[in-house]
Design a protein around this motif. Sequence first.
Motif, PDB file in Angstrom:
ATOM      1  N   ASP A  89       0.868  -1.170   0.000  1.00 55.61           N
ATOM      2  CA  ASP A  89       0.000   0.000   0.000  1.00 55.61           C
ATOM      3  C   ASP A  89       0.909   1.226   0.000  1.00 55.61           C
ATOM      4  OD1 ASP A  89      -1.704   2.090   0.490  1.00 55.61           O
ATOM      5  OD2 ASP A  89      -2.802   1.087   2.104  1.00 55.61           O
ATOM      6  N   PRO A  90       0.905   2.023  -1.079  1.00 56.27           N
ATOM      7  CA  PRO A  90       1.795   3.192  -1.105  1.00 56.27           C
ATOM      8  C   PRO A  90       1.563   4.135   0.075  1.00 56.27           C
ATOM      9  CG  PRO A  90       0.805   2.840  -3.261  1.00 56.27           C
ATOM     10  CD  PRO A  90       0.125   1.899  -2.315  1.00 56.27           C
ATOM     11  N   ALA A  91       0.346   4.134   0.597  1.00 57.67           N
ATOM     12  CA  ALA A  91       0.064   5.015   1.733  1.00 57.67           C
ATOM     13  C   ALA A  91       0.728   4.514   3.010  1.00 57.67           C
ATOM     14  CB  ALA A  91      -1.449   5.123   1.934  1.00 57.67           C
ATOM     15  N   VAL A  92       0.948   3.241   3.082  1.00 58.25           N
ATOM     16  CA  VAL A  92       1.595   2.646   4.257  1.00 58.25           C
ATOM     17  C   VAL A  92       3.103   2.537   4.044  1.00 58.25           C
ATOM     18  CG1 VAL A  92       1.694   0.578   5.716  1.00 58.25           C
ATOM     19  CG2 VAL A  92      -0.505   1.390   4.852  1.00 58.25           C
ATOM     20  N   GLY A  93       3.480   2.224   2.818  1.00 55.34           N
ATOM     21  CA  GLY A  93       4.897   2.190   2.481  1.00 55.34           C
ATOM     22  C   GLY A  93       5.617   0.933   2.893  1.00 55.34           C
ATOM     23  N   ARG A  94       4.910  -0.150   3.019  1.00 52.68           N
ATOM     24  CA  ARG A  94       5.585  -1.406   3.360  1.00 52.68           C
ATOM     25  C   ARG A  94       4.835  -2.579   2.743  1.00 52.68           C
ATOM     26  NH1 ARG A  94       4.616  -2.870   9.730  1.00 52.68           N
ATOM     27  NH2 ARG A  94       6.210  -4.398   9.197  1.00 52.68           N
ATOM     28  N   ILE A  95       5.563  -3.659   2.602  1.00 56.91           N
ATOM     29  CA  ILE A  95       4.961  -4.904   2.123  1.00 56.91           C
ATOM     30  C   ILE A  95       4.384  -5.631   3.333  1.00 56.91           C
ATOM     31  CG2 ILE A  95       5.466  -7.157   1.127  1.00 56.91           C
ATOM     32  CD1 ILE A  95       7.682  -5.782  -0.522  1.00 56.91           C
ATOM     33  N   GLU A  96       3.116  -5.964   3.237  1.00 58.10           N
ATOM     34  CA  GLU A  96       2.446  -6.666   4.338  1.00 58.10           C
ATOM     35  C   GLU A  96       1.926  -8.017   3.834  1.00 58.10           C
ATOM     36  OE1 GLU A  96       0.180  -3.363   6.834  1.00 58.10           O
ATOM     37  OE2 GLU A  96      -0.194  -3.161   4.687  1.00 58.10           O
ATOM     38  N   ARG A  97       1.740  -8.938   4.765  1.00 55.93           N
ATOM     39  CA  ARG A  97       1.272 -10.279   4.414  1.00 55.93           C
ATOM     40  C   ARG A  97       0.069 -10.645   5.272  1.00 55.93           C
ATOM     41  NH1 ARG A  97       6.329 -12.821   2.276  1.00 55.93           N
ATOM     42  NH2 ARG A  97       7.790 -11.100   2.463  1.00 55.93           N
ATOM     43  N   SER A  98      -0.900 -11.304   4.662  1.00 51.54           N
ATOM     44  CA  SER A  98      -2.041 -11.797   5.430  1.00 51.54           C
ATOM     45  C   SER A  98      -1.603 -13.033   6.201  1.00 51.54           C
ATOM     46  CB  SER A  98      -3.186 -12.162   4.495  1.00 51.54           C
ATOM     47  OG  SER A  98      -2.864 -13.331   3.760  1.00 51.54           O
ATOM     48  N   LEU A  99      -2.303 -13.305   7.272  1.00 50.87           N
ATOM     49  CA  LEU A  99      -2.003 -14.526   8.017  1.00 50.87           C
ATOM     50  C   LEU A  99      -2.708 -15.735   7.405  1.00 50.87           C
ATOM     51  CD1 LEU A  99      -2.083 -13.245  11.709  1.00 50.87           C
ATOM     52  CD2 LEU A  99      -0.098 -13.877  10.350  1.00 50.87           C
ATOM     53  N   THR A 100      -3.807 -15.477   6.733  1.00 52.91           N
ATOM     54  CA  THR A 100      -4.554 -16.593   6.163  1.00 52.91           C
ATOM     55  C   THR A 100      -3.936 -17.032   4.840  1.00 52.91           C
ATOM     56  OG1 THR A 100      -6.042 -14.995   5.166  1.00 52.91           O
ATOM     57  CG2 THR A 100      -6.735 -15.968   7.234  1.00 52.91           C
ATOM     58  N   VAL A 101      -4.263 -18.238   4.476  1.00 48.61           N
ATOM     59  CA  VAL A 101      -3.661 -18.873   3.305  1.00 48.61           C
ATOM     60  C   VAL A 101      -4.738 -19.079   2.247  1.00 48.61           C
ATOM     61  CG1 VAL A 101      -2.529 -20.991   2.521  1.00 48.61           C
ATOM     62  CG2 VAL A 101      -1.923 -20.010   4.729  1.00 48.61           C
ATOM     63  N   LEU A 102      -4.357 -18.902   0.989  1.00 51.41           N
ATOM     64  CA  LEU A 102      -5.305 -19.099  -0.104  1.00 51.41           C
ATOM     65  C   LEU A 102      -5.817 -20.540  -0.121  1.00 51.41           C
ATOM     66  CD1 LEU A 102      -3.778 -17.222  -3.179  1.00 51.41           C
ATOM     67  CD2 LEU A 102      -5.756 -16.569  -1.825  1.00 51.41           C
TER      68      LEU A 102
END
Lengths: 418, 370
Positions: A216-229
């Motif tokens: 998210d450019p507004a957050v400025g970091r790569i984030e990961r969900s905890l859930t799995v596809l």
Amino acid sequence: MSYEVIWHPFVEHPDSDSCWSLSVGPDGRIYAAACAEGVPGGIVKLVRYNDRTGGLDYLFDLDRMVDDPGDSGRATQCKIHYSFAPSMHDGVLYMATHLSGPPIDQPAYSPWNSWHDPQRCFRGSALVAFDTARDEVLWWDTLIPKEGCRCLVHDEGRGKLYALGYPRDHLIEYDIATRTGRDLGRIGSINSQVLLLDGRGRVWTTDDFGHLVRYDPAVGRIERSLTVLPHDATYQTGWHSVFYDAVASPDRRCVYAVTWNGSPRLVRLWLEEGPWGRVEDLGSVTPGHDRTVPEDYFVDHCGGLTFGGDGQLYYVASHWPDDAPSEGDLNRFRKGELSRRPVEGWLWRLDPATLVREKVAELVRPDACSQYVSRGAADRNGDLFFGHVGPRPVGLFRVVPPPERRKADAHLPIRVWG
Amino acid sequence: MAKRERFDYSRPDARALRDRIVHGAFVTEGAMVAFPTCFPAVTVPLPGDESRITALDVAEDGMVYAGAGGRACHLLVGMFHGITGMVFDLGQVPGADRAAGVCCGKGKFVAAVNGPDGGQLITRRLEPLPFDLIQEWHIARRPLERLSLPASAEPIVHAVAAAGRDTAVVLTEGRLLAVDIEAGSVRTVGELAGRGRIARGPDGAVYGLDGSASLWRYDAGADRLERGAVALPPGQWGPGIAWAPDAGGALSYLADEAGALFVLDASGTVHGPVAQVPLAPVTCMAVTFDGRLFGSAGEGMSRLFRFTPGEPIVADLGVAVSVFERRRYGYSFADAAVGRDGEIVFAENDDLGHVWLYFPRIQARQGGSA
């Protein structure tokens, strides 16, 4: 309901063995990458379907256009891999090259092996800005030094391109105005095969373990969900459940995606809902198989997700009558040793309202199996196109839907990722 | 330049050459295992951008203590022997985003970390062995303690435990500090411009770069700092040097910024270069029990290397890869140490960093073949 299927081989590029990229351009015409990754010194040619002549136009050899000739001794500019991205306001089609084609005098290329070798190392993914109105390359740049570009997405509102590098699996942001890139960080080891953009300018993809990944450019970091596809929990963990292909619904409220894993899974993503969106599992799209044998992702495959002019989702999934064949079976069919195709490429049509799906056609090329479709797109006439990966020369399929399902400007709103 | 001919796949060596290009790129000797920063399937790993592991040390009981950074700094303990198998996040250090060094004492450890406001020293008791990490466990996170610094919080360059593990020697950008690990007291040894990593020497003293032509020497037992103690032979001496003590061989290896390998012997003399690492910079290295030196070098995508004493060539061992349970490529390593059984523990300095264990190839008996 009859869907006419026409096979268009890349006869003017006999080395071509893969059409990894096929997209609609900002002009509503179909562009395809005639790639040659299995041939030492192989290069990619840009191809466009000519809807006036019903044939293919070969626009240029990309290696010459970016001054990185195929006989240089380096890994070659052999393909464009899910990396077409249109720009609507100026009619530009961006494209970024990928690696894997061996140097002309080598039998294989390993980017790990040659990273520090100036004679052999891939020069880098070439980003090309192609003016579709004037058929002219406006400029090119090295998007990712030493690395290939697995997939590309264009945020036209912010003037950014986002790319996934290979092999290091970093997310790259490229500012078009300043022509400068920025490394946003490493995702993992297995490239996701597509980057998505949501309505808030957030870039989505997946990591090695099937987690959703978001920048998210507004957050400025790569984030990961905890859930799995979604995956088949009887024998899978979510590892390798990375996105293979994805398409936004015409109303842009959700995204349909398929995983690059054994028993590929169709999912529907409502990215704007909740902190990490909502994921619907729409189930597996290929038949069952002997799970004591590792799936061949070339055989057990689904791709070519696109919406048609009728507002329905189309995709191509492999189908086999008994058990999943091996690649050797596919070769035996080509040699005439098998009378029946061991695997077929079925074109499916899914109704987003009811989730009912029906097989509407089989993609048939006369000389080989045709289960592996990389990408699909609808053009300005409402025809459907699918890029194919297979024996040389490879090509693309054009599918003409029945008149009542064929609509002009079916490519709009435009897909912004490769 | 001669025109290159297209490769002929009918060549008899085509398959072998292809396999060498593809598979020869990765760990060509021994095996690597990447262990995530968690108790797998029980806890979650560190956030991807807070897991760049840059410092580690191995305690006397074989437990691995490490510091990870990025957007935030975490201190970790890894345990890989007995009924264990876990990396535990001991806690996030407020105000810190990078670990400069970890020093294990006999009962406590000291971590040197940096942040926007400078350096900090953090301590905590060593982690006891858990009960059984296969069936049941009782693990709690205990508070970290911040030590008071004698002067302003200058950024910390590096820190190591001195011989005997009673003292942590900490190099900041402007001074050398000595920390009583058990008592938690910190005092200034002297003022000097901190440059590059420091290391225990073969005589038990700690050494560091003193300008561009010599090493300083600090004897923690005697509390004596000797400036310009050791003259350096010609080399590319700067902050990018790397060290590897060889306790069994009574020497320490020292790599300059160009990857030339030197030896500091027990008499306090640096000689060499004894060999040349194929790539630079050398980011970390460690010596296992039999005297072989292993390390990691190269920009962008590092490669492992081995130096066997007596052999003139440094062997290129390829790119790190883990295929046991965790499948991962390893591209960047910032620190290395020797584990309980002689394995090399590597600190992965990358997003979603792992603790990597490298098990060197077992050497064939003399006269046999490997």
